[in-house]
Design an enzyme around this catalytic site. Sequence first.
Site, PDB file in Angstrom:
ATOM      1  N   HIS A  87      -0.412   2.974  -2.363  1.00 59.41           N
ATOM      2  CA  HIS A  87      -0.844   2.523  -1.044  1.00 59.41           C
ATOM      3  C   HIS A  87      -0.023   1.309  -0.643  1.00 59.41           C
ATOM      4  CE1 HIS A  87      -3.744   1.959   2.258  1.00 59.41           C
ATOM      5  NE2 HIS A  87      -3.441   0.695   2.107  1.00 59.41           N
ATOM      6  N   ASP A 166     -16.117   3.673   5.685  1.00 59.65           N
ATOM      7  CA  ASP A 166     -14.880   2.939   5.967  1.00 59.65           C
ATOM      8  C   ASP A 166     -14.383   3.218   7.382  1.00 59.65           C
ATOM      9  OD1 ASP A 166     -12.494   1.343   5.260  1.00 59.65           O
ATOM     10  OD2 ASP A 166     -11.485   3.257   5.579  1.00 59.65           O
ATOM     11  N   ARG A 173     -13.641  -3.503  12.551  1.00 54.42           N
ATOM     12  CA  ARG A 173     -12.820  -4.661  12.142  1.00 54.42           C
ATOM     13  C   ARG A 173     -11.684  -4.872  13.134  1.00 54.42           C
ATOM     14  NH1 ARG A 173     -10.826  -2.946   6.693  1.00 54.42           N
ATOM     15  NH2 ARG A 173      -9.471  -4.747   6.825  1.00 54.42           N
ATOM     16  N   SER A 188     -12.015  -1.519   1.649  1.00 56.23           N
ATOM     17  CA  SER A 188     -11.583  -0.409   2.498  1.00 56.23           C
ATOM     18  C   SER A 188     -10.583   0.477   1.754  1.00 56.23           C
ATOM     19  CB  SER A 188     -10.940  -0.984   3.773  1.00 56.23           C
ATOM     20  OG  SER A 188     -10.249   0.016   4.467  1.00 56.23           O
ATOM     21  N   LYS A 192     -11.593   4.490  -0.627  1.00 59.00           N
ATOM     22  CA  LYS A 192     -10.955   5.808  -0.462  1.00 59.00           C
ATOM     23  C   LYS A 192     -10.278   6.252  -1.755  1.00 59.00           C
ATOM     24  CE  LYS A 192      -9.305   3.810   3.123  1.00 59.00           C
ATOM     25  NZ  LYS A 192      -8.742   3.274   4.349  1.00 59.00           N
TER      26      LYS A 192
HETATM   27  N1  IUR Z   1      -5.485   0.211   5.086  1.00 62.37           N
HETATM   28  C1  IUR Z   1      -6.769   0.489   4.769  1.00 62.37           C
HETATM   29  O1  IUR Z   1      -7.060   1.596   4.339  1.00 62.37           O
HETATM   30  N2  IUR Z   1      -7.686  -0.449   4.929  1.00 62.37           N
HETATM   31  C2  IUR Z   1      -7.408  -1.663   5.394  1.00 62.37           C
HETATM   32  O2  IUR Z   1      -8.283  -2.488   5.519  1.00 62.37           O
HETATM   33  C3  IUR Z   1      -6.062  -1.937   5.720  1.00 62.37           C
HETATM   34  C4  IUR Z   1      -5.122  -1.001   5.560  1.00 62.37           C
HETATM   35  I1  IUR Z   1      -5.566  -3.760   6.485  1.00 62.37           I
END
Ligand code: IUR
Length: 470
Positions: A87, A166, A173, A188, A192
């Site tokens: 990520h 989320d 947010r 967040s 996932k």
């Molecule tokens: N990507 C995500 O999946 N969550 C986040 O809070 C952010 C980027 I910033």
Amino acid sequence: MAAQASLPTLIRKKRDGERLEEDEIRSFVRGVTEGTAQEGQIGAMLMAIRLRGMDGGETLALARAMAGSGRALAWPQAWRGLLVDKHSTGGVGDKVSLALAPALAACGCKVPMISGRGLGHTGGTLDKLEAIPGFRVTQTPEQMRSILERVGCCIVGQSEELAPADRVLYGLRDVTATVDSPPLVTASILSKKAAEQLSALVLDVKFGSAALCPTQDSARELAQSLVWVGERLGIRTAAVLSRMDEPLGRCVGNSLEVLEALECLEGGGPPDLRELVTALGGLLLWHCGLAGGVPQGQERLGRALDDGSALCAFEAMLGAQGVPPDTAHRLCTGTPEQRRGVLGQASIVEELPVLQGGWVQRVAALPLARVLQELGTGRARAGDAVKPRVGAELLVAAGQRVRAGEPWLRLHHEGALSGAARRALQGALCLGPAPPPAPPPRLAETVLGPGTPPGPPGTPELPASAGDGR
Ligand code: IUR
């Protein structure tokens, strides 16, 4: 059993700087998921968390509750230990996932990569892949499993069922100025990843003028939070802190970035792109036991790029995700012209000249990305369409001497370029009277979990700092 505290009581508690208990956090997330919490209440709680923070235990509880708000993916027992993902917190010209997922598959991993779309000036992997005719980012969990069985990797969008809390929190947010909160970002991202049932995860936490984290210190704080919580969710987690002041590679824009990722998948392409792909992949191969250490992992990943096996996996992934086989084949094995024929080209391709000679100090990612976003590479609001063929190729690099009139940027666009946009683009080229000092390395630091054995063999070449458990 104690009576459940009401939502206003929980908001007040966090507002006043108190710690929330695990069951209180679960109750808040249940309200978010079931729709019983009002938007105003959710926004107030987000702001209380943004201002007061959360400790590691609270952040872990939030990530767990959010992961538990939906369905978890299930995989065959035989894949235990091999399920990996990466990520990135978002950058300019960041096409790493396009090369990394198939390269990892070629090394024996299973990569159920769940990616996002670009928002703001940063690009999104799904938008890049959708520049390829026929590519489908929507796949059911059953389809993902079938693709992983046959190909080893897929790159898909987040489904409705995965961590639905989320989706609500992220949307709010964005409109309540609470995006940049380490516990909220941590929960967040990891909610996932926990629902994905991963064995190992690597995070590319970017810092600099075009990144979510402005400084290396703030990136380290976020990375330590991510690694600490990730490890406690049962995922071997590592993070790389990488600089994001200049674009990664030479191309920015969806279809141009696909072309550059293909170069990397053929063993070529810009060195900074390959360096990041092999650094992130090396950590994952080490963490899932397919390499004895990070250097060996990097070498193994580099071999997959050089011997054509990563490109082969990419072609198979395209086919499995809806791209007609002859299109996928032409894109992966064709000449640059044939590739451009598959992806198409913007109606206007023009080169911008250097206005005044000098030494290139840097090409600033942020102004470049902002203009490109306005021209159509990105979107102003979630749901807007993007223009896949819009983008730019850098023709110069930091440290190079340029003379007035030489081209420095090849711009691909589809309409008139305003004077303001032209001036903003010229502002991205930072020139000086002398060569710039040697740039600091793009990969600044790695953050490893406490369970990671120190010392050789397998010590990353980057300076490492352990997650400190806050
Ligand atoms: N990507 C995500 O999946 N969550 C986040 O809070 C952010 C980027 I910033």
